[in-house]
Write a protein that holds these residues in place. Structure first.
Motif, PDB file in Angstrom:
ATOM      1  N   CYS A 151      -2.642 -13.045  33.842  1.00 54.69           N
ATOM      2  CA  CYS A 151      -2.086 -11.811  33.275  1.00 54.69           C
ATOM      3  C   CYS A 151      -1.182 -12.200  32.110  1.00 54.69           C
TER       4      CYS A 151
ATOM      5  N   VAL B  75       1.188 -10.986  28.777  1.00 55.74           N
ATOM      6  CA  VAL B  75       1.887  -9.927  28.051  1.00 55.74           C
ATOM      7  C   VAL B  75       2.362 -10.502  26.724  1.00 55.74           C
TER       8      VAL B  75
ATOM      9  N   PHE C  77      -0.939  -5.925  27.111  1.00 60.77           N
ATOM     10  CA  PHE C  77      -1.296  -6.594  28.365  1.00 60.77           C
ATOM     11  C   PHE C  77      -2.762  -7.017  28.278  1.00 60.77           C
ATOM     12  N   GLU C  78      -3.050  -8.270  28.670  1.00 58.67           N
ATOM     13  CA  GLU C  78      -4.446  -8.741  28.670  1.00 58.67           C
ATOM     14  C   GLU C  78      -4.738  -9.533  29.946  1.00 58.67           C
TER      15      GLU C  78
ATOM     16  N   LYS D 142      -0.591  -5.430  36.779  1.00 60.82           N
ATOM     17  CA  LYS D 142      -0.102  -4.893  35.494  1.00 60.82           C
ATOM     18  C   LYS D 142       1.356  -4.456  35.604  1.00 60.82           C
TER      19      LYS D 142
ATOM     20  N   THR E 189       3.713  -7.508  36.114  1.00 59.48           N
ATOM     21  CA  THR E 189       3.813  -8.344  34.913  1.00 59.48           C
ATOM     22  C   THR E 189       4.683  -7.651  33.864  1.00 59.48           C
ATOM     23  N   LEU E 190       4.541  -6.334  33.734  1.00 59.42           N
ATOM     24  CA  LEU E 190       5.360  -5.605  32.755  1.00 59.42           C
ATOM     25  C   LEU E 190       6.813  -5.474  33.219  1.00 59.42           C
TER      26      LEU E 190
ATOM     27  N   ASN F 252       8.424  -8.539  32.308  1.00 62.18           N
ATOM     28  CA  ASN F 252       8.696  -8.575  30.861  1.00 62.18           C
ATOM     29  C   ASN F 252      10.060  -7.986  30.548  1.00 62.18           C
TER      30      ASN F 252
ATOM     31  N   ASP G  86       5.350 -14.341  24.277  1.00 62.68           N
ATOM     32  CA  ASP G  86       4.288 -13.971  25.223  1.00 62.68           C
ATOM     33  C   ASP G  86       4.374 -14.888  26.429  1.00 62.68           C
TER      34      ASP G  86
ATOM     35  N   LYS H 172       2.191 -15.943  30.502  1.00 62.60           N
ATOM     36  CA  LYS H 172       1.073 -15.771  31.440  1.00 62.60           C
ATOM     37  C   LYS H 172       1.597 -15.840  32.874  1.00 62.60           C
TER      38      LYS H 172
END
Ligand code: TMP
Ligand code: ASP
Length: 238
Positions: free
Chosen positions: A93, A95, A120-121, A154, A157-158, A161, A177, A179
């Motif tokens: 994941c 960001v 987000f990827e 998601k 992970t956010l 952030n 960024d 992972k």
């Protein structure tokens, strides 16, 4: 009581996991091996494992204190931590708060441009395929995770952030960024793997000097010194 370390369970590019006498717990050893380009470039960097072990312990504790459940249990020694044994989800994941790395290569975006809201990827964890970018549809159809687990990855992970952007900002650093990886533990999805300068990009907020693994990828030198500088700014004792 000190933990008894048994046999090796899994060796990745920079860390090795060992079974212990407690089936719920693993020993995670941070090695000095430093890898880039999916293992194409590997070097031993003195002290790197120790710096990342202590860096990761600090960040995991910050995240836990802010309500993010992680696999981290305790710092065991200079190079070792105790973590919970999990069933890992084979996706990464990512960001992005500023454009860098593969985003610039894929989309032609100028490095350093601020990204708002953050991107987000998902990437598939597969060195042989060079960690291809994937989306929710691939993850569900190939059974790597459920839609509920995707939503958790998601959202968590956010949430990380917000916590970490503020933490690094207070230390004069931009979190460009990073992972994260997740695993299943007692029916829940929790944060696993590590958070260290090996798996994120950190720039000095004023000079934008790179203080992360891009120094290794780009042959800039002073890799571990940069990691130590970041640790010092965060008040981590090495
Ligand atoms: P990227 O720009 O290469 O896609 O990487 C984005 C961020 O995620 C960067 O901080 C490095 C990290 N990352 C890893 O640590 N390992 C990986 O396998 C991938 C794909 C990214
Ligand atoms: N962690 C991956 C590798 O070793 C990708 C990278 O960081 O460049 O090769």
């Amino acid at each position: 009581m000190p933990i008894s370390v048994l046999d090796e369970l899994y060796a990745g590019k920079a860390k090795t996991l060992y079974r212990t006498d407690d089936s719920d717990l693993l020993l995670m050893r941070f090695r000095n091996d430093t890898s880039a380009f999916d293992g194409e470039k590997i070097e031993q960097l003195e002290r790197k494992g120790m710096v990342n072990n202590k860096f990761n312990a600090h960040i995991m504790q910050v995240l836990q204190a802010a309500g993010v459940e992680t696999h981290f249990v305790s710092l065991e020694s200079d190079y070792d931590s105790v973590v919970r044994s999990m069933e890992m989800i084979p996706v990464e994941c990512v960001v992005r708060n500023f454009a860098a790395g593969s985003l610039c290569r894929r989309l032609g975006t100028e490095e350093g441009i601020a990204i708002s809201p953050p991107i987000f990827e998902f990437f598939l964890k597969n060195d042989a395929l060079h960690d291809p970018m994937i989306n929710d549809s691939h993850i569900i159809s190939f059974g790597w995770a459920s839609s509920e687990e995707i939503a958790t990855m998601k959202a968590t992970t956010l949430k990380c952030n917000e916590i970490l952007t503020a933490l690094f900002q207070d230390a004069g650093l931009l979190l460009v960024d990073y992972k994260l990886e997740f695993g299943r533990y007692q029916g829940r999805l929790i944060l696993g793997d590590e958070f260290s300068p090996d798996g994120c990009r950190l720039w000095d907020a004023v000079t934008r000097e790179k203080l992360d693994k891009d120094r290794f990828r780009q042959g800039l030198g002073g890799v571990v010194e940069a990691y130590e500088e970041v640790a010092k700014r965060l008040g981590i004792s090495l």
